[in-house]
Design an enzyme around this catalytic site. Structure first.
Site, PDB file in Angstrom:
ATOM      1  N   GLU A 177       0.813  -1.240  -0.030  1.00 31.91           N
ATOM      2  CA  GLU A 177       0.059   0.155  -0.010  1.00 31.91           C
ATOM      3  C   GLU A 177       0.874   1.217  -0.048  1.00 31.91           C
ATOM      4  OE1 GLU A 177      -2.707  -0.467   3.425  1.00 31.91           O
ATOM      5  OE2 GLU A 177      -3.640  -1.911   2.519  1.00 31.91           O
ATOM      6  N   GLU A 373      -5.272  -8.596   0.959  1.00 32.60           N
ATOM      7  CA  GLU A 373      -5.497  -8.230   2.647  1.00 32.60           C
ATOM      8  C   GLU A 373      -7.456  -7.951   2.175  1.00 32.60           C
ATOM      9  OE1 GLU A 373      -4.326  -4.790   4.479  1.00 32.60           O
ATOM     10  OE2 GLU A 373      -2.335  -5.418   4.397  1.00 32.60           O
TER      11      GLU A 373
END
Ligand code: IFM
Length: 468
Positions: A177, A373
């Site tokens: 991320e 995720e």
């Protein structure tokens, strides 16, 4: 059951996933390891930031976290009990290369060496992420991600970890991320290092991309065994709040800055023209040099997709104005409304995950994906034995796995689903108050108790693999 009930055929969709579909769970080093000052580990930006008064709820830090550093073999045994086929973890850069440069720290590397062997010994595939936000503080002191040199330091670090573990680990993710590292950390000030400058955030995005690309080249150059190379991005959709031109334009800006800024350079070898223009209007240039985009677009094998929620985009502020005090167009994220929310107030929108995956499949064809995720924080209430009957989280996971199955059936090449997270852990600025785990952690005793969601994932994984 408050989770989205628009897909009543969850079970049927999940049952049609192929036996080879990967089902597992994820964690990250700073969130679970603890042992922050042991065996030569030096400080990361999160050790520093978590000590800034008010930065983290309750003044929590990762000093002890889930004490995974000392409990790793038991935690791996737990993963085996839960039937996970894949475990995604991250390596703590300041543990294996203290200070972010120079030789490896043997004790630090040895920990990951043992972890990998333990996983393989239990038949669990290690999925290694090289960077999940714990930049060595010394590199931050030299400019951190706003400095181009950090990308080169990262490539050296990546090669050093790969030298040691590349013989046994096939799945390598460079970064987790970059949006959070760059924007939450440099623009919004809510993550380490706590900066508040758009120009710094933009420079950080580019240097993170460059770090990924330089590391990807180094890892690809080591031909000891085939590599599955990935980078993980936090992604969502950004629909306009209404059909009004200002909202449609806000949605375009949000999509350029929050989505295409991350995927276009990696998968198309260029930054989006409209993003460049939007930034130029604010006097900001992406610090690209000759050759950067060629490195950044080094082919990957898998795109890691982290999905939690999406916002609608509005082009007006609370008072209806469409420009802000600086004369810049307003871009405001709004909740969709009328949807169930998680403990963090994030809207539960599995249907949006299907849309997201189909959009990636359409706009970046030929990109295999894995959900690296997906999960939710809820206000868990343990019983006297520490067991949590987390029906909401179970429903959340079921709906999102079904959403992935739906996207697959419509043509998206998604090959796995890794739940966030294996354990309750340090949820960054929210500290330990927000729990995402499949397994409850009693932080006073470090006792682990699988929740209902963990049992559901185990049963689901068994069913998908056709073993039940
Ligand atoms: O806990 C984080 C993780 O570290 C990165 N992705 C989002 C999760 C939930 O906020």
């Amino acid at each position: 059951m408050p989770a989205d009930d628009r897909f009543p055929d969850d079970d049927a969709l999940i049952a049609r996933l192929p036996a080879g579909f990967r089902i597992g769970a994820a964690t990250s080093a700073y969130q679970i390891e603890g042992a922050a000052a042991e065996d030569g580990r030096t400080a990361s930006i999160w050790d520093t930031f978590s000590r800034v008064p008010g930065a983290v709820d309750n003044g929590d830090t990762g000093d002890t976290a889930c004490d995974h550093y000392h409990r790793m073999p038991q935690d791996v045994a737990l993963m085996a009990d839960l039937g996970l086929d894949t475990y995604r973890f991250s390596v703590a850069w300041p543990r294996v290369q203290p200070g972010g440069r120079g030789p490896a720290n043997p004790a630090g590397l040895a920990f990951y060496d043992r972890l990998v062997d333990e996983l393989l010994g239990r038949g669990i595939t290690p999925w290694l992420t090289l960077y999940h936000w714990d930049l060595p503080q010394e590199l931050q002191d030299a400019g951190g991600w706003t400095a181009r040199d950090t990308a080169h330091r990262f490539a050296d670090y990546a090669a050093l970890v790969h030298d040691r573990l590349g013989d046994r680990v096939a799945h390598w993710t460079t970064l987790n991320e970059p949006f959070c590292s760059a924007v939450l950390g440099h623009v919004e000030g809510v993550h380490a290092p706590g900066g508040r400058s758009l120009a710094d955030g933009v420079a950080a995005v580019h240097h993170l991309h460059l770090a990924h690309g330089l590391a990807a080249r180094r890892l690809r150059a080591d031909a000891r065994r085939p590599l599955d190379l990935a980078v993980t991005h936090l992604l969502g959709t950004s629909a306009p709040a209404t059909d009004a031109p200002a909202d449609r334009e806000a949605a375009r800006r949000a999509d350029a800055f929050g989505f295409r800024f991350y995927l276009d350079p990696i998968l198309r070898g260029r930054y989006p023209d409209d993003l460049i223009a939007d930034l130029a209007a604010q006097g900001i240039e992406i610090p690209v040099r000759e050759g950067d985009l060629a490195a950044i677009s080094t082919p990957i094998d898998t795109l890691g997709v982290n999905y939690y929620r999406s916002m609608r985009s509005s082009g007006t502020d609370e008072n209806g104005a469409d420009v802000d005090a600086r004369g810049l167009p307003v871009t405001r994220g709004l909740p969709h409304g009328g949807l169930p929310v998680t403990g963090l107030g994030w809207e539960v929108m599995p249907h949006d995950l299907t849309e997201l995956l189909l959009r990636i499949a359409r706009d970046y064809p030929g990109t295999p994906m894995v959900i690296t995720e997906s999960g939710a924080a809820y206000d868990d209430v343990p019983d006297a034995d520490g067991y949590v009957d987390d029906r909401e989280r179970t429903a959340y996971l079921s709906a999102h796995l079904a959403a992935v199955a739906r996207a697959r059936e419509a043509g998206a090449d998604v090959r796995g689903y890794l739940a966030w997270s294996l354990l309750d852990n340090f949820e960054w600025a929210y500290g330990y108050a927000q729990r995402f785990g499949l397994v409850r952690v009693d932080y006073a005793t470090q006792r682990r108790t699988p929740k209902r969601s963990a049992r559901w994932l185990r049963d689901t994984a068994h069913r998908v693999r056709g073993r039940a």
